[in-house]
Motif scaffolding. Structure first.
Motif, PDB file in Angstrom:
ATOM      1  N   THR A 329      10.160  56.400 -56.182  1.00  0.00           N
ATOM      2  CA  THR A 329       9.895  56.393 -57.622  1.00  0.00           C
ATOM      3  C   THR A 329      11.174  56.131 -58.407  1.00  0.00           C
ATOM      4  OG1 THR A 329       8.043  57.915 -57.390  1.00  0.00           O
ATOM      5  CG2 THR A 329       9.078  57.782 -59.560  1.00  0.00           C
ATOM      6  N   ILE A 330      12.248  56.835 -58.036  1.00  0.00           N
ATOM      7  CA  ILE A 330      13.520  56.671 -58.748  1.00  0.00           C
ATOM      8  C   ILE A 330      14.043  55.245 -58.575  1.00  0.00           C
ATOM      9  CG2 ILE A 330      15.915  57.444 -58.887  1.00  0.00           C
ATOM     10  CD1 ILE A 330      13.907  59.440 -59.999  1.00  0.00           C
ATOM     11  N   SER A 331      13.961  54.705 -57.355  1.00  0.00           N
ATOM     12  CA  SER A 331      14.447  53.337 -57.107  1.00  0.00           C
ATOM     13  C   SER A 331      13.691  52.325 -57.954  1.00  0.00           C
ATOM     14  CB  SER A 331      14.304  52.985 -55.627  1.00  0.00           C
ATOM     15  OG  SER A 331      15.135  53.791 -54.832  1.00  0.00           O
ATOM     16  N   SER A 332      12.385  52.501 -58.072  1.00  0.00           N
ATOM     17  CA  SER A 332      11.572  51.587 -58.860  1.00  0.00           C
ATOM     18  C   SER A 332      11.967  51.626 -60.332  1.00  0.00           C
ATOM     19  CB  SER A 332      10.092  51.946 -58.698  1.00  0.00           C
ATOM     20  OG  SER A 332       9.290  51.153 -59.539  1.00  0.00           O
ATOM     21  N   GLN A 333      12.178  52.842 -60.854  1.00  0.00           N
ATOM     22  CA  GLN A 333      12.553  52.981 -62.265  1.00  0.00           C
ATOM     23  C   GLN A 333      13.972  52.443 -62.506  1.00  0.00           C
ATOM     24  OE1 GLN A 333      10.458  53.851 -64.564  1.00  0.00           O
ATOM     25  NE2 GLN A 333       8.815  54.359 -63.125  1.00  0.00           N
ATOM     26  N   LEU A 334      14.863  52.660 -61.551  1.00  0.00           N
ATOM     27  CA  LEU A 334      16.239  52.171 -61.700  1.00  0.00           C
ATOM     28  C   LEU A 334      16.288  50.643 -61.735  1.00  0.00           C
ATOM     29  CD1 LEU A 334      18.117  54.597 -59.294  1.00  0.00           C
ATOM     30  CD2 LEU A 334      18.547  54.358 -61.749  1.00  0.00           C
ATOM     31  N   LYS A 335      15.428  50.011 -60.971  1.00  0.00           N
ATOM     32  CA  LYS A 335      15.369  48.549 -60.984  1.00  0.00           C
ATOM     33  C   LYS A 335      15.040  48.043 -62.380  1.00  0.00           C
ATOM     34  CE  LYS A 335      13.069  44.633 -58.736  1.00  0.00           C
ATOM     35  NZ  LYS A 335      12.055  44.209 -57.731  1.00  0.00           N
ATOM     36  N   ASP A 336      14.078  48.713 -63.027  1.00  0.00           N
ATOM     37  CA  ASP A 336      13.688  48.329 -64.379  1.00  0.00           C
ATOM     38  C   ASP A 336      14.807  48.632 -65.371  1.00  0.00           C
ATOM     39  OD1 ASP A 336      11.916  47.268 -66.265  1.00  0.00           O
ATOM     40  OD2 ASP A 336      11.154  49.256 -66.802  1.00  0.00           O
ATOM     41  N   LEU A 337      15.450  49.788 -65.204  1.00  0.00           N
ATOM     42  CA  LEU A 337      16.542  50.164 -66.115  1.00  0.00           C
ATOM     43  C   LEU A 337      17.734  49.218 -65.986  1.00  0.00           C
ATOM     44  CD1 LEU A 337      16.463  54.056 -65.742  1.00  0.00           C
ATOM     45  CD2 LEU A 337      16.064  52.768 -67.849  1.00  0.00           C
ATOM     46  N   ARG A 338      17.984  48.746 -64.781  1.00  0.00           N
ATOM     47  CA  ARG A 338      19.083  47.802 -64.599  1.00  0.00           C
ATOM     48  C   ARG A 338      18.760  46.481 -65.281  1.00  0.00           C
ATOM     49  NH1 ARG A 338      21.106  46.846 -58.586  1.00  0.00           N
ATOM     50  NH2 ARG A 338      18.954  46.128 -58.394  1.00  0.00           N
ATOM     51  N   ALA A 339      17.493  46.045 -65.182  1.00  0.00           N
ATOM     52  CA  ALA A 339      17.089  44.806 -65.853  1.00  0.00           C
ATOM     53  C   ALA A 339      17.208  44.931 -67.368  1.00  0.00           C
ATOM     54  CB  ALA A 339      15.659  44.457 -65.464  1.00  0.00           C
ATOM     55  N   LYS A 340      16.976  46.137 -67.888  1.00  0.00           N
ATOM     56  CA  LYS A 340      17.077  46.365 -69.334  1.00  0.00           C
ATOM     57  C   LYS A 340      18.514  46.568 -69.799  1.00  0.00           C
ATOM     58  CE  LYS A 340      12.523  48.618 -69.711  1.00  0.00           C
ATOM     59  NZ  LYS A 340      11.823  49.915 -69.908  1.00  0.00           N
ATOM     60  N   GLY A 341      19.451  46.714 -68.844  1.00  0.00           N
ATOM     61  CA  GLY A 341      20.848  46.869 -69.218  1.00  0.00           C
ATOM     62  C   GLY A 341      21.291  48.304 -69.434  1.00  0.00           C
ATOM     63  N   TYR A 342      20.475  49.274 -69.041  1.00  0.00           N
ATOM     64  CA  TYR A 342      20.841  50.683 -69.241  1.00  0.00           C
ATOM     65  C   TYR A 342      21.760  51.200 -68.133  1.00  0.00           C
ATOM     66  CZ  TYR A 342      17.473  51.393 -73.032  1.00  0.00           C
ATOM     67  OH  TYR A 342      16.800  51.348 -74.235  1.00  0.00           O
ATOM     68  N   VAL A 343      21.562  50.738 -66.900  1.00  0.00           N
ATOM     69  CA  VAL A 343      22.364  51.240 -65.790  1.00  0.00           C
ATOM     70  C   VAL A 343      22.974  50.064 -65.030  1.00  0.00           C
ATOM     71  CG1 VAL A 343      20.878  53.266 -65.542  1.00  0.00           C
ATOM     72  CG2 VAL A 343      20.444  51.247 -64.116  1.00  0.00           C
ATOM     73  N   GLN A 344      23.990  50.379 -64.241  1.00  0.00           N
ATOM     74  CA  GLN A 344      24.586  49.399 -63.351  1.00  0.00           C
ATOM     75  C   GLN A 344      24.798  50.054 -61.995  1.00  0.00           C
ATOM     76  OE1 GLN A 344      28.127  48.373 -65.500  1.00  0.00           O
ATOM     77  NE2 GLN A 344      29.309  50.092 -64.696  1.00  0.00           N
ATOM     78  N   SER A 345      24.890  49.239 -60.959  1.00  0.00           N
ATOM     79  CA  SER A 345      24.990  49.786 -59.611  1.00  0.00           C
ATOM     80  C   SER A 345      26.153  49.164 -58.870  1.00  0.00           C
ATOM     81  CB  SER A 345      23.692  49.539 -58.838  1.00  0.00           C
ATOM     82  OG  SER A 345      23.490  48.152 -58.648  1.00  0.00           O
ATOM     83  N   ALA A 346      26.607  49.879 -57.830  1.00  0.00           N
ATOM     84  CA  ALA A 346      27.643  49.388 -56.933  1.00  0.00           C
ATOM     85  C   ALA A 346      27.298  49.861 -55.526  1.00  0.00           C
ATOM     86  CB  ALA A 346      29.015  49.895 -57.351  1.00  0.00           C
ATOM     87  N   GLN A 347      27.741  49.105 -54.536  1.00  0.00           N
ATOM     88  CA  GLN A 347      27.435  49.445 -53.149  1.00  0.00           C
ATOM     89  C   GLN A 347      28.576  50.225 -52.511  1.00  0.00           C
ATOM     90  OE1 GLN A 347      23.830  48.554 -53.156  1.00  0.00           O
ATOM     91  NE2 GLN A 347      24.567  48.697 -51.039  1.00  0.00           N
ATOM     92  N   ARG A 348      28.232  51.246 -51.739  1.00  0.00           N
ATOM     93  CA  ARG A 348      29.185  51.937 -50.881  1.00  0.00           C
ATOM     94  C   ARG A 348      28.555  51.971 -49.498  1.00  0.00           C
ATOM     95  NH1 ARG A 348      31.071  57.636 -52.783  1.00  0.00           N
ATOM     96  NH2 ARG A 348      28.951  58.210 -52.151  1.00  0.00           N
ATOM     97  N   GLY A 349      28.959  51.014 -48.653  1.00  0.00           N
ATOM     98  CA  GLY A 349      28.269  50.839 -47.384  1.00  0.00           C
ATOM     99  C   GLY A 349      26.854  50.347 -47.656  1.00  0.00           C
TER     100      GLY A 349
END
Length: 845
Positions: A329-349
Motif C-alpha cells: 500500500t505504501i509503495s503504491s501511494q509513494l509512486k503517485d506522490l513521486r509523480a506529483k512531486g511531493y517525494v523523491q527517492s534514492a537507492q541504497r543497494g
C-alpha cells in the motif's frame, strides 16, 4: 562596509532590474527564447502564449520580471507592444473583471494612452454591456499593437474564472488576436493539462527545475559579486565554499528563495540578520504548503506528514510499520506522490529510501506541529553545515545571554553531539545519489574515507567520480597549494589522488611531480600512496626505465601498513621485471611472497601462481612449472585474462615436454573464454597453428594461422616468438626441397593475404640470428641457399618482404662464408647492415 543591493525575497519586481540581471542563473536560454517569442508575437499575426510552472521559491517571479523588463526596454517594440503586468494578489471571477485589471495595469504603465477615467462609464452598465464596452475600449486603443499580459498564479485565475469564464476568455482571444499571455503557475492544473479543458494545448508550457549544486553556487557567487563582497565570492569558489554549498543544497532542495534568504547570512555572516527573513519566508510559505498537503487523499497525506517528521530518507518498511499499513500500500501511494512531486527517492543497494522533495514543506509542517516555539530545524541544520564544531563554539561564546542567535547556536551544537557531522553525512549522501552503479563501485569507499579527513578532499573525489575532472582537479590542486591549512594525511591523499588522476589522463610529468612531492613528506605511506607508486612504476616500465620502476615497487613492499592488494601488485610487478633481467630466483621469491599474503583478491593469487610457473620453467623445473600453472587455472574467481595466460603458459610447457595433445587442448580452451583481450585470442590461434604443424597437421595449422591473422588489428601486439617458431619448424623439417618450398610459399601467401607480412619478415631475421647462435648446429651452405631461394621466390610480389629478403640474402651469404667475413655485409647500406650486426650479435668494428 559596502551597502548591499536590495534583493526582494518575495517580490522581485521591487528589485532593480539590473540587479536581477546580475544574479540571474540557470534559465538564460529559456528567457532569451521567451523574449524572442514575445517579439515575434508583436511583429506578426501569430501569437505565442507561455506558461512557466514550478513550486513556490523556484524563481518564477524573477523570470517573469526579467521578461517584462527586457520586452519593455526593447526599442524595436516600443510602437508595437503594450504590456499589462497584473497584480498577482487580485482576484478575477469574470472576464469583465480580468479585462478591467488589464486596463488598469495599462493605465499605470501608459497613463497618457490608457486613462483610468475612461472606465467610469462601464460602472453604470450591467455586466454584459460593461464587458462589451470595456472590450471595445481596449481593442480600440490596441489598434495595430500587441498586448502582452504578464500574470502570476494562472492556476488561481482559472479557478476564479471557472469553466464559463475560461470559455469567454478563450473566445475573446480567438476573436481578437491581439493578446499574448506569459503566465506562471505553482502546478500544472487540469484547466491546462486535461484534453477536455478549455485551454488544453493553448500554452507552450515549461516546467521549472530547482537549482543544481553548480547553479546554486553560481547564484550565491553572483550575489556576493553584486554586493562587492570579494572575500565571500572567493570563498564560495574555493573547495571549502563549494563543499558547504553542496551540503546546503541537500537542505534547501535547490529552492531559489531559500538561497536568496541565506545569501544575506553567507555574505554577511551575521546570525541575527538571518533569523528574521528566514522566519518571514517560512510564515509566508506555510499556508501554501498546508494547502498542498490538504489537496492529497488521506493515505498520501499521512505519508507526507510522516516524512516531514523524519531526519533522514526513510525505507518503505519503516513507513509501513509506523503508519500501520502494508508495504504494498505504501509503495503504491509513494509512486503517485513521486509523480506529483511531493517525494523523491534514492537507492541504497536494493532498498529505496524516500524523503520530502521540498525541504520547506517539512519545516512548515514542523512549525504547525510544535506546541511551543523552538529553533527551526532547517535553520539549525544550516548552521551545522556552515560551521564546524570549533566555529560554533567560538560564535556561541561571543553571543549575549538570551539572544535568539545563541538559542540557535546552542541547538546546532546539541544536535551535532547527537547526530555527528551533518556536512560530511550530506556530502556522502549527495554523491551516493548522484553517482551511477559503476561510479559508486569505484569511488564511494574513497569518498566515505576521505570525508573523515577533509570535506574539500571528499568534494574533489566526488567531482572526479562524476566525470567532472577539470573541477575535481582544480579542488585537488588548491589543497596541494595550501598545504599549511591541512594535516599531513589530507596532503598525502591529495597528492596521491592527483598523481593517479594525472597518470590516468596521460599527464605524465604532472603525475611524476606529485609523487615526488608525496615522497618528500615525512613517513608518507598508506593505501593511496601505494596506489600512486604502483601506478608510477608501470609508467616507468612503459618508458623503458625498469630500475626506477623497481624502486617504486620496492617502496610499496617495504611500507608494511598498506592494503595487501597493493603489496601483491608491487610484488608481481617487481618479480616480473627481475625475471626479465635474468634474476629468476629473486623473481620466484617475490611470486611466492604473494601467496603468503592474506586478504588478496583471487585473481592476484592466480596471477602469482602462473608467474611462478614462468620462473620455474626458466629454471628448468618443468614439472613444478606445470603444477603452478594448473593451480592458477583451477583457482576460483580469476579474470578471463589471468585464466588465458595460465592456460597459455601451461600449453607452452606441454609443448616443450612433447605433450602436444595436452598443449592443443589448453590453447583451444583459451578460445572458449568470453571477454578475452584480442591479443590473447590471436596468440592462442598462432599457438594452435604451431602445435598442429608439430603434430603433422599442416592444413589444420594453416587454417588456425589464417584465423589468427584475420583477427589482427593495427593495435595488435602478437607474440612474435610464435612466428619465429613456425619459421624454425619449417626450416628444421625433414621435407624434400620441393615440399619445403611449397610450404614456404603457402606461409608467405597467407601472411600477405592478411597484410601481416611484416611479422613474417621479422620472424625470418630472428630465425637467421638463432641459426648463428646455435652452438649445436653447423648449417649446410646448400641448405641455407635452398632456404633463402625458396623465400625469395615466395616473396617476389610482396612489398613488405623486400627489405627482410634483402637482409635474408646477405645474412645467408654471411653464414655460408663461415660467419667471419664482415665484408659480405657491405652489400647492404649502413642502416640495413646495422640490423644484421645486431641480429648476429657481432658488436662494433
Amino acid at each position: 562596509m559596502n551597502e548591499s543591493a536590495f534583493l526582494s525575497v518575495f517580490t522581485p519586481s521591487r528589485t532593480a532590474p539590473e540587479d536581477l540581471e546580475a544574479i540571474f542563473v540557470q534559465r538564460h536560454a529559456l528567457l532569451a527564447d521567451a523574449v524572442e517569442r514575445v517579439r515575434e508575437s508583436a511583429g506578426s499575426g501569430h501569437k505565442h502564449h507561455l506558461l512557466f510552472v514550478g513550486p513556490r521559491g523556484t524563481g518564477k517571479s524573477h523570470l517573469l520580471t526579467l521578461l517584462v523588463h527586457r520586452a519593455g526596454s526593447d526599442e524595436s517594440l516600443q510602437q508595437s507592444l503594450r504590456i499589462a503586468w497584473l497584480n498577482e494578489d487580485e482576484t478575477s471571477t469574470t472576464l469583465l473583471e480580468l479585462l478591467r485589471r488589464i486596463y488598469l495595469a495599462l493605465s499605470k504603465r501608459y497613463p497618457g494612452d490608457y486613462r483610468a477615467d475612461d472606465l467610469e462609464p462601464i460602472y453604470d452598465l450591467d455586466a454584459e454591456a460593461a464587458e462589451r464596452l470595456l472590450a471595445s475600449l481596449l481593442l480600440e486603443k490596441q489598434a495595430g499593437k500587441t498586448l502582452l499580459v504578464a500574470l502570476e498564479n494562472l492556476d488561481a485565475l482559472f479557478e476564479g474564472l471557472g469553466k464559463t469564464g475560461q470559455q469567454r476568455l478563450r473566445a475573446f482571444i480567438q476573436e481578437h488576436p491581439v493578446m499574448t499571455i506569459v503566465a506562471t503557475a505553482q502546478r500544472l492544473v487540469d484547466d491546462v493539462s486535461k484534453r477536455n479543458s478549455t485551454f488544453f494545448g493553448f500554452f507552450q508550457t515549461e516546467m521549472l527545475a530547482m537549482l543544481s549544486v553548480e547553479e546554486a553556487a553560481e547564484l550565491l557567487g553572483k550575489i556576493a559579486a553584486l554586493n562587492r563582497q570579494d572575500k565571500a565570492a572567493a570563498f564560495l569558489r574555493s573547495p571549502t565554499g563549494r563543499s558547504r554549498v553542496r551540503a546546503l543544497h541537500h537542505l534547501s532542495g535547490g529552492n531559489h528563495r531559500v538561497y536568496l534568504v541565506l545569501s544575506q547570512f553567507i555574505t554577511g555572516d551575521n546570525i541575527n540578520a538571518l533569523v528574521d527573513p528566514f522566519a518571514k519566508m517560512v510564515d509566508e510559505m506555510t499556508p501554501y504548503y498546508q494547502e498542498r498537503i490538504r489537496w492529497l487523499p488521506p493515505q498520501q497525506r499521512k505519508i507526507v506528514e510522516f516524512l516531514c517528521s523524519r531526519e533522514r530518507p526513510t525505507p518503505v518498511k519503516d513507513m509501513a510499520r509506523h503508519l500501520f499499513a502494508s508495504q504494498q500500500t505504501i509503495s503504491s501511494q509513494l509512486k503517485d506522490l513521486r509523480a506529483k512531486g511531493y517525494v523523491q527517492s534514492a537507492q541504497r543497494g536494493r532498498e529505496s529510501l524516500y524523503e520530502i522533495a521540498e525541504p520547506l514543506m517539512r519545516i512548515c509542517v514542523e512549525i504547525k506541529e510544535n506546541q511551543t516555539p523552538g529553533p527551526l530545524r532547517l535553520l539549525v541544520d544550516f548552521l551545522r553545515v556552515w560551521y564546524d564544531g570549533v566555529q560554533l563554539d567560538e560564535r556561541l561564546s561571543a553571543c549575549g545571554e538570551g539572544s535568539l542567535a545563541r538559542h540557535y547556536l546552542q541547538a546546532a551544537i546539541d544536535r551535532n553531539s547527537v547526530w555527528g557531522n551533518l556536512r560530511a553525512q550530506l556530502l556522502v549522501e549527495d554523491f551516493r545519489s548522484e553517482l551511477n552503479d559503476e561510479q559508486r563501485e569505484q569511488w564511494m569507499s574513497l569518498i566515505e574515507s576521505t570525508v573523515k579527513l577533509s570535506e574539500e578532499l571528499a568534494l574533489a573525489c566526488g567531482e572526479l567520480a562524476k566525470g567532472n575532472h577539470e573541477l575535481g582537479m582544480r579542488y585537488l590542486e588548491e589543497i596541494c597549494r595550501e598545504t599549511d591549512k591541512y594535516s599531513q594525511p589530507v596532503i598525502e591523499a591529495a597528492y596521491a589522488i592527483a598523481a593517479i588522476t594525472y597518470f590516468e589522463f596521460n599527464r605524465i610529468e604532472a603525475g611524476m611531480l606529485m609523487v615526488e612531492r608525496l615522497l618528500e613528506l615525512p613517513n608518507a605511506s598508506g593505501d593511496l600512496v601505494s596506489i600512486a607508486l604502483n601506478r608510477r612504476g608501470t609508467i616507468y616500465e612503459e618508458l623503458s626505465m625498469p630500475e626506477k620502476a623497481l624502486k617504486d615497487y620496492s617502496h610499496v613492499i617495504e611500507f608494511g601498513d598498506v592494503a595487501p592488494e597493493q603489496t601483491a601488485k608491487a610484488l608481481l610487478q617487481r618479480g616480473r621485471i627481475k625475471g626479465q633481467m635474468g634474476e629468476i630466483e629473486e623473481a620466484l621469491r617475490d611470486f611466492n611472497s604473494v601467496g603468503e599474503l592474506h586478504d588478496v583478491s583471487p585473481d592476484l593469487i592466480s596471477r602469482a601462481h602462473y608467474s611462478r610457473g614462468i620462473a620455474l620453467r626458466l629454471l628448468g623445473d618443468f614439472a613444478d612449472a606445470i603444477a603452478a600453472n594448473t593451480t592458477a587455472i583451477e583457482f576460483p574467481e580469476k579474470s578471463p585474462e589471468t585464466l588465458a595466460n595460465a592456460l597459455y603458459n601451461r600449453g607452452l610447457l606441454y609443448s616443450m615436454t612433447d605433450r602436444l595433445e595436452d598443449a592443443e587442448r589448453d590453447y583451444a580452451t583459451i578460445l572458449t573464454i568470453d571477454n578475452l583481450p584480442d591479443d590473447l585470442s590471436t596468440d592462442a590461434h598462432f599457438a594452435l597453428a604451431l602445435v598442429n604443424f608439430m603434430l603433422g597437421r599442416w592444413n589444420v595449422g594453416m587454417a588456425r594461422l589464417a584465423d589468427g591473422l584475420g583477427q589482427l588489428t593495427a593495435k595488435s601486439q602478437p607474440e612474435e616468438v610464435l612466428f619465429t617458431a613456425m619459421v624454425a619448424f619449417v626450416y628444421a623439417s625433414s621435407l624434400t626441397t620441393a615440399a619445403r618450398k611449397q610450404r614456404i610459399a603457402e606461409l608467405a601467401q597467407v601472411f600477405e593475404q592478411h597484410h601481416a607480412s611484416t611479422y613474417l619478415g621479422e620472424a625470418l631475421i630472428h630465425h637467421l640470428g638463432s641459426i648463428h647462435r646455435d652452438p649445436n648446429e653447423t648449417p649446410s651452405p646448400d641448405n641455407l641457399e635452398q632456404w633463402c631461394v625458396a623465400w625469395e621466390a615466395a616473396g617476389t610480389n610482396s612489398e613488405a618482404l623486400k627489405l627482410p629478403l634483402r637482409l635474408l640474402r646477405t645474412g645467408t651469404d654471411f653464414l655460408k662464408a663461415g660467419a667471419q667475413d664482415r665484408s659480405v655485409l657491405l652489400d647492404l647500406n649502413q642502416e640495413e647492415r646495422q640490423i644484421l650486426v645486431q641480429t648476429f650479435g657481432l658488436g662494433e668494428d
